[in-house]
Design an enzyme around this catalytic site. Structure first.
Site: not given
Length: 352
Positions: A46, A135, A169
């Site tokens: 991320s 995601d 995610h």
């Protein structure tokens, strides 16, 4: 003077100034191990993935490869938080994915100016990319753009892109974390029966020795403040304390350094030790001469200290600086966070 002190007490009472003395006192100076600087690599999830791209491109002269999990292309946000949240994470018709060719032009310009290393170094880069099919935080199409960005520099056989696993995610592991592979929640580590740490290490370093059953090296809590240009981690949304995993062999023989960067809301102060102990890196590091550094951010919003320096940061989710909340030079060698990470690597590469 009285008014200044009174204002400082008010700011401190409001929680704007945070001084973690109890944590800082426990931290030691990051040791020197004489690691091979030219074998440095980086990865992240991320915002950590965005910073990994930035660090790789800014210091491509020493960073030989990168592992990017749910990240964005270099300088994707172009100093805009709105662009970061929309175009670079959840693009739509009104907020299209940034053009990789445009971002390449920015990169080339920065290299010509000397703000980052020569982009010719990226011709030898080895890159591993991952996007989970589930995601919904950083859309897979953004990782497609990250792949296309790297393809301008590195040959196709140096780039591996996995986008065929139904992960959310999160950092993907073989057997640790949420059993729902599609989950997107703390600690943002999911068990998808796939070892992302192994895959990225193999892509960067080649064939690996089998991992240890349990990491047998030591964990170091180290002081991050000394690596900041102004000596203040807080002013740059970094924790006073970072972590490193040191295989025992690295005290006897030269090792290489891998920097693993957590995502937003994934710092140790928020989730504890799952990322720096269980994201999958350490058992491979143990048997393959790899020191793993885990720098740490903090949640921070408001004025810094001294408050009259007008140092204001809005980073409540403890993200790495990939859109310029800390510095307009965040994506270059002069970015405070990049400078700190490079200094950590330099320390590990210094002969003891």
């Amino acid at each position: 003077m009285f008014n200044l002190l009174r204002a400082a007490r008010i700011f401190m009472a409001a929680g704007i100034i945070s001084i973690a003395n109890d944590v800082a006192c426990a931290a030691e100076r990051l040791p020197a191990y004489g690691a091979n600087l030219s074998e440095t690599s980086v990865s992240g999830l991320s915002s950590g993935a965005a910073m990994a791209v930035q660090f790789h491109v800014a210091h491509s002269g020493v960073v030989k490869g990168a592992g990017i999990v749910a990240g964005v292309p270099y300088d994707c946000a172009e100093q805009s938080s709105n662009r970061a949240i929309n175009n670079c994470m959840t693009p739509d018709a009104a907020h299209p994915v940034p053009d990789p060719a445009h971002l390449k032009d920015i990169t080339d310009s920065l290299a010509r100016s000397g703000a980052i290393d020569d982009v010719a170094n990226l011709n030898d880069a080895r890159v591993w990319l991952f996007s989970g099919r589930k995601d919904e935080t950083v859309f897979p199409v953004v990782m497609d753009a990250t792949r296309d960005y790297y393809a301008f520099y590195a040959p196709s056989d140096h780039i591996v892109y996995r986008n065929d696993i139904g992960a959310g995610h999160a950092m993907v592991t073989e057997d640790y974390g949420d059993k729902n592979c599609a989950a997107t929640k703390a600690p943002f580590i999911v068990d998808c029966d796939f070892d992302a740490a192994k895959a990225l290490f193999e892509q960067i370093y080649g064939p690996l020795n089998p991992p240890s059953a349990q990491p047998a090296g030591k964990y170091v809590e180290f002081d991050q403040k000394e690596f900041l240009p102004d000596g203040s981690a807080y002013n740059h949304s970094l924790s006073d304390v970072g972590y490193a995993y040191i295989p025992h062999v690295c005290a006897l023989e030269p090792c290489r350094v891998h920097v693993a960067l957590h995502g937003c809301k994934q710092q140790a102060a928020e989730i504890g030790d799952p990322f720096y102990k269980h994201a999958g890196y350490n058992r491979w590091a143990d048997t393959n001469h790899i020191i793993v550094a885990y720098p740490q951010t903090i949640s921070r919003w408001g004025w810094g200290w001294p408050f009259y320096t007008l140092n204001f940061v809005w980073n409540p989710n403890a993200c790495w600086d990939w859109w310029g909340y800390d510095s307009a030079e965040h994506h270059t060698r002069n970015g405070p966070q990049i400078t700190a990470i490079r200094a950590m690597v330099e320390r590990l590469a210094t002969k003891p």
